[in-house]
Design a protein around this motif. Structure first.
Motif, PDB file in Angstrom:
ATOM      1  N   ALA B   7     -14.111  13.121 -29.792  1.00  0.00           N
ATOM      2  CA  ALA B   7     -15.301  13.140 -30.627  1.00  0.00           C
ATOM      3  C   ALA B   7     -15.696  11.770 -31.179  1.00  0.00           C
ATOM      4  O   ALA B   7     -16.849  11.381 -31.069  1.00  0.00           O
ATOM      5  CB  ALA B   7     -15.126  14.142 -31.766  1.00  0.00           C
ATOM      6  N   LEU B  10     -17.753   9.290 -29.177  1.00  0.00           N
ATOM      7  CA  LEU B  10     -19.116   9.616 -28.814  1.00  0.00           C
ATOM      8  C   LEU B  10     -20.040   9.570 -30.019  1.00  0.00           C
ATOM      9  O   LEU B  10     -21.173   9.996 -29.948  1.00  0.00           O
ATOM     10  CB  LEU B  10     -19.171  11.022 -28.208  1.00  0.00           C
ATOM     11  N   TYR B 216     -15.343  24.078 -17.200  1.00  0.00           N
ATOM     12  CA  TYR B 216     -15.746  22.673 -17.113  1.00  0.00           C
ATOM     13  C   TYR B 216     -16.503  22.242 -18.363  1.00  0.00           C
ATOM     14  O   TYR B 216     -16.260  21.172 -18.920  1.00  0.00           O
ATOM     15  CB  TYR B 216     -16.649  22.450 -15.894  1.00  0.00           C
ATOM     16  N   MET B 217     -17.429  23.080 -18.805  1.00  0.00           N
ATOM     17  CA  MET B 217     -18.225  22.715 -19.986  1.00  0.00           C
ATOM     18  C   MET B 217     -17.344  22.583 -21.216  1.00  0.00           C
ATOM     19  O   MET B 217     -17.461  21.641 -21.994  1.00  0.00           O
ATOM     20  CB  MET B 217     -19.313  23.759 -20.225  1.00  0.00           C
ATOM     21  N   ASP B 220     -15.360  19.469 -21.127  1.00  0.00           N
ATOM     22  CA  ASP B 220     -16.174  18.272 -21.345  1.00  0.00           C
ATOM     23  C   ASP B 220     -16.449  18.077 -22.821  1.00  0.00           C
ATOM     24  O   ASP B 220     -16.424  16.959 -23.325  1.00  0.00           O
ATOM     25  CB  ASP B 220     -17.485  18.415 -20.572  1.00  0.00           C
ATOM     26  N   ASN B 221     -16.738  19.161 -23.539  1.00  0.00           N
ATOM     27  CA  ASN B 221     -17.100  19.033 -24.942  1.00  0.00           C
ATOM     28  C   ASN B 221     -16.861  20.363 -25.635  1.00  0.00           C
ATOM     29  O   ASN B 221     -17.725  21.239 -25.648  1.00  0.00           O
ATOM     30  CB  ASN B 221     -18.568  18.613 -25.065  1.00  0.00           C
ATOM     31  N   ARG B 223     -16.530  21.168 -28.797  1.00  0.00           N
ATOM     32  CA  ARG B 223     -17.371  21.467 -29.972  1.00  0.00           C
ATOM     33  C   ARG B 223     -18.735  21.978 -29.537  1.00  0.00           C
ATOM     34  O   ARG B 223     -19.276  22.923 -30.102  1.00  0.00           O
ATOM     35  CB  ARG B 223     -17.552  20.206 -30.829  1.00  0.00           C
ATOM     36  N   ALA B 224     -19.290  21.316 -28.517  1.00  0.00           N
ATOM     37  CA  ALA B 224     -20.594  21.747 -28.031  1.00  0.00           C
ATOM     38  C   ALA B 224     -20.499  23.142 -27.432  1.00  0.00           C
ATOM     39  O   ALA B 224     -21.390  23.965 -27.619  1.00  0.00           O
ATOM     40  CB  ALA B 224     -21.119  20.758 -27.000  1.00  0.00           C
ATOM     41  N   ALA B 225     -19.394  23.406 -26.724  1.00  0.00           N
ATOM     42  CA  ALA B 225     -19.234  24.718 -26.111  1.00  0.00           C
ATOM     43  C   ALA B 225     -19.193  25.805 -27.175  1.00  0.00           C
ATOM     44  O   ALA B 225     -19.827  26.845 -27.055  1.00  0.00           O
ATOM     45  CB  ALA B 225     -17.951  24.749 -25.274  1.00  0.00           C
ATOM     46  N   ARG B 226     -18.470  25.532 -28.245  1.00  0.00           N
ATOM     47  CA  ARG B 226     -18.393  26.502 -29.329  1.00  0.00           C
ATOM     48  C   ARG B 226     -19.761  26.693 -29.966  1.00  0.00           C
ATOM     49  O   ARG B 226     -20.204  27.812 -30.219  1.00  0.00           O
ATOM     50  CB  ARG B 226     -17.385  26.022 -30.386  1.00  0.00           C
ATOM     51  N   ALA B 227     -20.424  25.566 -30.217  1.00  0.00           N
ATOM     52  CA  ALA B 227     -21.736  25.640 -30.863  1.00  0.00           C
ATOM     53  C   ALA B 227     -22.728  26.384 -29.984  1.00  0.00           C
ATOM     54  O   ALA B 227     -23.671  26.983 -30.482  1.00  0.00           O
ATOM     55  CB  ALA B 227     -22.246  24.233 -31.178  1.00  0.00           C
ATOM     56  N   ALA B 228     -22.518  26.338 -28.666  1.00  0.00           N
ATOM     57  CA  ALA B 228     -23.446  27.011 -27.765  1.00  0.00           C
ATOM     58  C   ALA B 228     -23.052  28.470 -27.562  1.00  0.00           C
ATOM     59  O   ALA B 228     -23.658  29.163 -26.766  1.00  0.00           O
ATOM     60  CB  ALA B 228     -23.484  26.295 -26.418  1.00  0.00           C
ATOM     61  N   GLY B 287     -12.609  18.461 -18.607  1.00  0.00           N
ATOM     62  CA  GLY B 287     -13.931  18.385 -17.995  1.00  0.00           C
ATOM     63  C   GLY B 287     -13.988  17.687 -16.656  1.00  0.00           C
ATOM     64  O   GLY B 287     -15.013  17.691 -16.011  1.00  0.00           O
ATOM     65  N   GLY B 340     -19.355  10.041 -21.151  1.00  0.00           N
ATOM     66  CA  GLY B 340     -19.891  10.222 -22.498  1.00  0.00           C
ATOM     67  C   GLY B 340     -20.302   8.928 -23.154  1.00  0.00           C
ATOM     68  O   GLY B 340     -21.142   8.919 -24.048  1.00  0.00           O
TER      69      GLY B 340
END
Lengths: 530, 344
Positions: B7, B10, B216-217, B220-221, B223-228, B287, B340
Motif C-alpha cells: 500500500a 502506491l 488475480y485481482m 494485485d490489490n 484493499r481494492a478487491a475488498r472495497a469492490a 497478482g 503499480g
C-alpha cells in the motif's frame, strides 16, 4: 522588495534579513502550470500563513521548499545564503523541516527515543542522564518540558505527539518549520495546545510556515498571510491589514463567484427533478456516526438527487461516504432503503444494496493496476458474466468495450495494464466500473476528480449527471467549491465532523461556501459576518 | 498483512500531480512491458543456459533424458502449481505443503485396504481439510501466512509422527495398485501425465473462471478487491484449498515412488516448489504469475539439476546453481517492477 536580497551573501548584521526568501518560483507538471512566479519571504520569529484553494499551488510551493520538487525557475535563499535543494535531505540539513498530517513518530517508543530517532550524532553508548537532559531542553522549546523523556509516546494525546515530532525536528536543528494542515485531525481544544507551542517556538527565534484551510485559525495564529490562487501570488498581508471576509475574497478571486453564477444556470433545470419522485424510493440515512472524525450525519436522499458534501480536510465528509459504503466497520450506520433497514458492515453489503463507493485513492483502494483495463472495468461484476463459474469472455469483452466507450477512455487498448492510463482515465475507469443503471441506487464518490485535469474533470461530471438522469442518487465530497457548486443539487457544508448547514444549490456562492466550511459560521460559534 | 505491504508504495499524491512526476524517476527498467514479461525472460534465460551447456554435455539432449527430466519435475511441479495459487492470491506462500504431502501419503497407503478410489478420496480430503484450516485463519483473521503455515506444518508433521509412532508406513500386503503412477504409457510415465494434467486444469481455472480472475485481482490489490465487494476471505480459502489439492496429488505420487511413507517423505520440496514458482516469474506480493510458467519453471529447475548431475557436480554445486536461478528470476521480476508504480 526582493531586489536587495538577490546578492548571495547579505551582511548578516542587518536585523531584517529574512530567514527565507523564495523569489519568482515557476513549476510545471506536464501541461499543468502549478506555480507562476511565486515569491515568499519569511522573517525570523514569524508565523507565516499560506492560504489558497486546492490546486492553488500551496503543496507545490511546500514541496519545492522541502526539496521534494525542483523548481523550473526561481531562486531560494535561506539564512542569507543561496540554496538549491536536490533532495529532501538537503533541505533538512539546511534547517527546513516539514510536519505532515501523518505523524512520523513511533507510538511504542519513549519520548526521548522519538526525539532522537534517526539522529546522526547519537553516540554508540548513550549516556542516558545527559541525553535525557538534552531532550528535556528541546521539549522546553515547545513548552512541554514537564513531560518525562521516558514516557511512552502512546500514553500521550495526539497534540502532544505532534509536539514531540516538532521537538525531533528542532533536535535536527530546524530553523523553519512547515506545518501542512496540522490541525486537520485535532479538535479545537487540541489545536490550541499546538498553537501555544508554536508561539513559544517563534518567541525563541524559529519561524513557522503554516498551511491551512481553516481561515479562522490562520487569522488567529499568523503574523503574515500569503495567498495563492491558480499558481500565482495574489497577496501578502500583515495580519492587521486583513479580516476573514477579505481573506475569503482573495482566495476565491474576483471572477470565482461570477463563473459559479453561470454554473448555476446549468444546474437550475435539475434542481426540481428530485422532488417529483415518490417517497417510497428514497434512501433515508437516519444516522451515520464515526467518532471522533464524524459526530453525526443524517439526510434523506431522493432518487436522482446529487448531494455535495463540502468541507476542508478533516470535515468528516470522507468518513460519511466510507461509512455508508461499508468500509468503516466501527461506524454507526442506520440507513433504510425502500423502508428496509440496511446492514452495512462491509463493502459487499453495500454493493448488494446497490450502494457503490468510489474511494478518493484510486491507486490503493480502487484499481487493479497490473491487471488489464478490461478486467478493471468488468472484474467486479463477473458473477453476471459467468456460467457455472466460467467467465463468458465474449460477453465480458463486449461489456468492457461498451463501458470504455461510455466513460470515454481514449487511446488505450483494453488489454493494456490499468497502470498505463493517465490519472484522469484511471479515475474514469474506476467510476465506470460501478456504473450499472439496473443495480445502482446510490453512488458515493469521495473527491471524484482528485488529481484529474480539467478535461477529464468535465467528463467525470458528465458521467455523474448521466447516472442521475437514470435515477441513481449521488453523494460526493469535494474540497473544491467550484466543483460542489457545479455538480450538486443540494449542498451540505461540513466542518470538523459536524454539519454546518444544508442548502439548495441556488442559495450558495463560492464565498458563502468557503465561509461556512472554513469556520466563521458554525453551529458552536456565534455567526460573524459573511 | 499481505495487502498492507504494497500500500505505501502506491500512495497517491495530491492535486499538483507531483507524485506522478516523482514516480517517473522510478520507472522500471523494462518499462511498459506486459506483466508476464519477467517470467518469460527468466524462463528464456534459463532455457538458453540449459541448451548451451546441454549441447556440450553428452547424453543430455536426448529423448530419454528429456523424459527423465519431466518425471523428476513432476512432484515438485505439482507442489509448485499449488504454491502459485497462494502466491497469486497475495498470501505470500505456504511453508507447509511438503508436510501436507507427506501426511497425505501416510493416510493414503493404509487406506488402500478400502480400495484405491476410496483411498485417493480420503487422502485428498485430508490434504484439502488441512489447507482449508490454514486458509480460513489467513482469510478471516488476516493471520500472517508464514506463521500460520509454519505452525500447521509443524502440527501436521508432529501429529503424523506421533500417530505413526515414528515408523515407516507401508501399503497393505501385496497391494501394488497404487504403483500405477509409475507405469509408462506411450513411453511416458503416468506421473508426468498427472503433472501436466494438473497444470492444464489449474491453468484453465486461473484464466477462464471467475475464481481465477478474482484471485488475480485480490493478489494485485487486496484493499481494492475488498472495497469492490469481492469475497476476499473465501477467495483466500479457495487458494489454499487448491494448494491443498495439489499437495495431496503430490503425496499420492510420493507414495508410489517410495513404496512407503513417513513424516519427512517430502523433504525440502516446499522450498523447491517455491523456487519453481519464482523462476516462473510469480511474485510473492501477489497478482503476478501463471500456472503455465510455473510448470516451465519446475521443468527448468529439474533440467538444471539433471544437467549438473550429468556433468558430475556434487550436491553443493547443484544447490548453488538452483540458488542462482531463483536469484536471477527474482531480480528480473523486481526490475520489471510492480506496475503499480507506473502512472504515465
Amino acid at each position: 522588495m526582493s531586489d536587495g536580497l538577490t546578492e548571495g551573501q547579505v551582511a548578516p548584521a542587518e536585523g531584517d534579513v529574512p530567514l527565507l526568501a523564495a523569489r519568482d518560483l515557476w513549476k510545471a507538471f506536464g501541461a499543468t502550470q502549478a506555480l507562476r512566479g511565486v515569491s515568499l519571504t519569511i522573517a525570523p520569529g514569524e508565523i507565516h500563513g499560506l492560504c489558497g484553494q486546492n490546486g492553488a499551488g500551496k503543496s507545490t510551493l511546500v514541496k519545492i521548499l522541502t526539496g521534494l520538487v525542483r523548481p523550473d525557475q526561481g531562486a531560494i535563499s535561506f539564512q542569507g545564503r543561496e540554496v538549491r535543494f536536490a533532495r529532501p535531505a538537503d533541505a533538512q540539513a539546511a534547517g527546513i523541516a516539514v510536519v505532515d498530517q501523518e505523524l512520523s513518530v513511533v507510538p511504542a517508543l519513549t519520548v526521548a527515543e522519538n526525539v532522537r530517532l534517526g539522529a546522526q550524532d547519537t553516540p554508540f553508548f548513550v549516556r542516558k542522564r545527559k541525553a535525557d537532559a538534552n531532550v528535556t531542553a528541546i521539549l522546553e522549546r515547545v513548552g512541554i518540558g514537564d513531560i518525562r523523556p521516558d514516557t511512552r509516546l502512546e500514553t500521550l494525546s495526539m497534540p502532544l505527539r505532534q509536539l514531540v515530532e516538532i521537538a525531533r525536528l528542532l533536535d535536527r536543528n530546524a530553523q523553519l518549520l512547515i506545518l501542512d494542515e496540522p490541525t486537520a485531525s485535532l479538535s479545537r481544544g487540541d489545536s490550541l495546545i499546538v498553537f501555544a507551542a508554536l508561539r513559544e517556538l517563534v518567541s525563541r527565534g524559529h519561524s513557522v510556515l503554516y498551511v491551512s484551510h481553516r481561515l479562522d485559525e490562520v487569522l488567529d495564529l499568523c503574523d503574515k498571510i500569503t495567498v495563492l490562487r491558480d499558481g500565482q501570488l495574489v497577496a501578502m498581508h500583515e495580519i492587521a491589514e486583513i479580516n476573514h471576509q477579505k481573506l475569503v475574497r482573495l482566495i476565491v478571486g474576483e471572477d470565482g463567484t461570477r463563473a459559479m453564477a453561470e454554473g448555476a444556470a446549468n444546474a437550475a433545470h435539475r434542481s426540481n427533478r428530485a422532488t417529483h419522485a415518490g417517497h417510497e424510493r428514497e434512501i433515508v440515512i437516519e444516522r451515520v456516526s464515526l467518532p471522533p472524525a464524524l459526530t453525526s450525519f443524517s439526510y434523506r436522499i431522493q432518487p436522482g438527487e446529487v448531494v455535495g458534501l463540502a468541507g476542508q480536510v478533516g470535515s468528516g465528509a470522507t468518513e460519511i461516504l466510507r461509512s455508508l459504503g461499508g468500509l468503516e466497520p466501527d461506524a454507526l450506520v442506520d440507513v433504510t432503503c425502500d423502508g428496509k433497514a440496511l446492514r452495512l458492515r462491509k463493502p459487499a453489503d453495500a454493493i448488494a444494496a446497490g450502494i457503490y463507493f468510489v474511494s478518493n485513492d484510486r491507486q490503493t483502494e480502487g484499481l487493479f493496476l497490473s491487471r488489464s483495463i478490461e478486467t478493471n472495468l468488468v472484474g467486479t461484476r463477473l458473477r453476471l458474466l459467468s456460467k457455472l463459474g466460467f467467465v463468458r469472455t465474449g460477453k465480458a469483452r463486449r461489456l468492457a468495450a461498451s463501458l470504455a466507450e461510455r466513460v470515454v477512455v481514449r487511446g488505450a487498448r483494453l488489454s493494456a495494464d490499468a497502470a498505463d492510463l493517465s490519472g484522469g482515465n484511471q479515475q474514469k475507469v474506476f467510476i465506470g466500473r460501478t456504473l450499472d443503471a439496473s443495480r445502482n441506487r446510490l453512488l458515493l464518490l469521495d473527491e471524484p476528480t482528485r488529481g484529474v485535469d480539467v478535461g477529464g474533470r468535465a467528463e467525470i461530471h458528465n458521467l455523474i449527471r448521466n447516472a442521475c438522469a437514470e435515477g441513481t442518487s449521488v453523494v460526493f465530497s469535494s474540497g473544491e467549491s467550484d466543483e460542489v457548486l457545479a455538480l450538486a443539487d443540494t449542498i451540505i457544508t461540513l466542518k470538523a465532523g459536524e454539519v454546518v448547514a444544508v442548502h439548495a444549490r441556488a442559495e450558495m456562492t463560492e464565498e458563502s461556501l468557503l465561509a461556512e466550511t472554513t469556520g466563521t459560521v458554525g453551529p458552536a460559534e456565534v455567526s460573524v459576518g459573511v | 498483512m499481505a495487502s498492507r505491504s504494497d500500500a505505501p508504495a502506491l500512495a497517491a499524491d495530491d492535486v499538483t500531480g507531483a507524485g506522478m512526476h516523482a514516480a517517473e524517476h522510478r520507472r522500471p527498467l523494462l518499462r511498459g512491458g506486459p506483466a508476464y514479461l519477467p517470467g518469460v525472460l527468466a524462463v528464456t534465460v534459463g532455457l538458453t543456459i540449459l541448451l548451451v551447456f546441454g549441447a556440450i554435455t553428452p547424453g543430455f539432449l536426448t529423448v530419454a533424458n528429456g523424459k527423465a527430466i519431466l518425471l523428476s519435475a513432476s512432484i515438485v511441479g505439482v507442489l509448485a502449481i499449488g504454491e502459485t495459487f497462494v502466491m497469486i492470491s497475495g498470501s505470500l506462500f505456504s511453508l507447509s505443503i511438503a508436510q501436507i504431502a507427506a501426511a497425505t501419503a501416510m493416510i493414503y497407503l493404509p487406506a488402500l485396504r478400502y480400495g484405491i478410489g476410496a483411498a485417493i478420496l480420503i487422502a485428498l480430503a485430508l490434504a484439502v481439510a488441512l489447507n482449508a484450516v490454514q486458509g480460513s485463519m489467513i482469510g478471516w483473521w488476516r493471520a500472517n501466512p508464514i506463521i500460520v503455515t509454519i505452525a500447521i506444518g509443524s502440527l501436521t508433521e508432529g501429529g503424523a509422527m506421533v500417530i505413526s509412532g515414528n515408523r515407516n508406513i507401508y501399503p497393505p500386503e501385496g497391494n501394488t495398485k497404487f504403483m500405477f503412477i509409475l507405469k509408462n504409457v506411450g513411453g511416458i510415465s503416468v506421473s508426468t501425465y498427472l503433472f501436466l494434467f494438473v497444470g492444464l486444469v489449474a491453468a484453465i481455472v486461473m484464466s477462464r473462471t471467475r475464481f481465477g480472475m478474482q484471485l488475480y485481482m485480490m493478489g494485485d490489490n487486496r484493499r481494492a478487491a475488498r472495497a469492490a465487494g469481492l469475497p476476499v476471505a473465501n477467495l483466500t480459502i479457495g487458494a489454499f484449498v487448491a494448494a491443498g489439492l495439489c499437495a495431496g496429488v503430490a503425496g499420492l505420487m510420493l507414495a508410489a515412488i517410495s513404496g512407503q511413507a513417513q513424516s519427512s517423505l517430502a523433504g525440502n520440496s516446499t522450498y523447491d516448489a517455491i523456487a519453481a514458482a519464482l523462476v516462473g516469474g510469480s511474485a510473492v506480493t501477489g497478482g503476478r504469475g501463471s500456472i503455465g510458467r510455473t510448470v516451465l519453471g519446475a521443468i527448468v529447475i529439474a533440467a538444471v539439476t539433471d544437467l549438473a548431475l550429468q556433468r558430475g557436480y556434487n550436491e553443493g554445486a547443484q544447490l548453488v546453481v538452483k540458488g542462482v536461478l531463483v536469484f536471477v528470476a527474482v531480480l528480473l521480476v523486481r526490475f520489471a517492477g510492480r506496475s503499480g508504480t507506473r502512472t504515465a
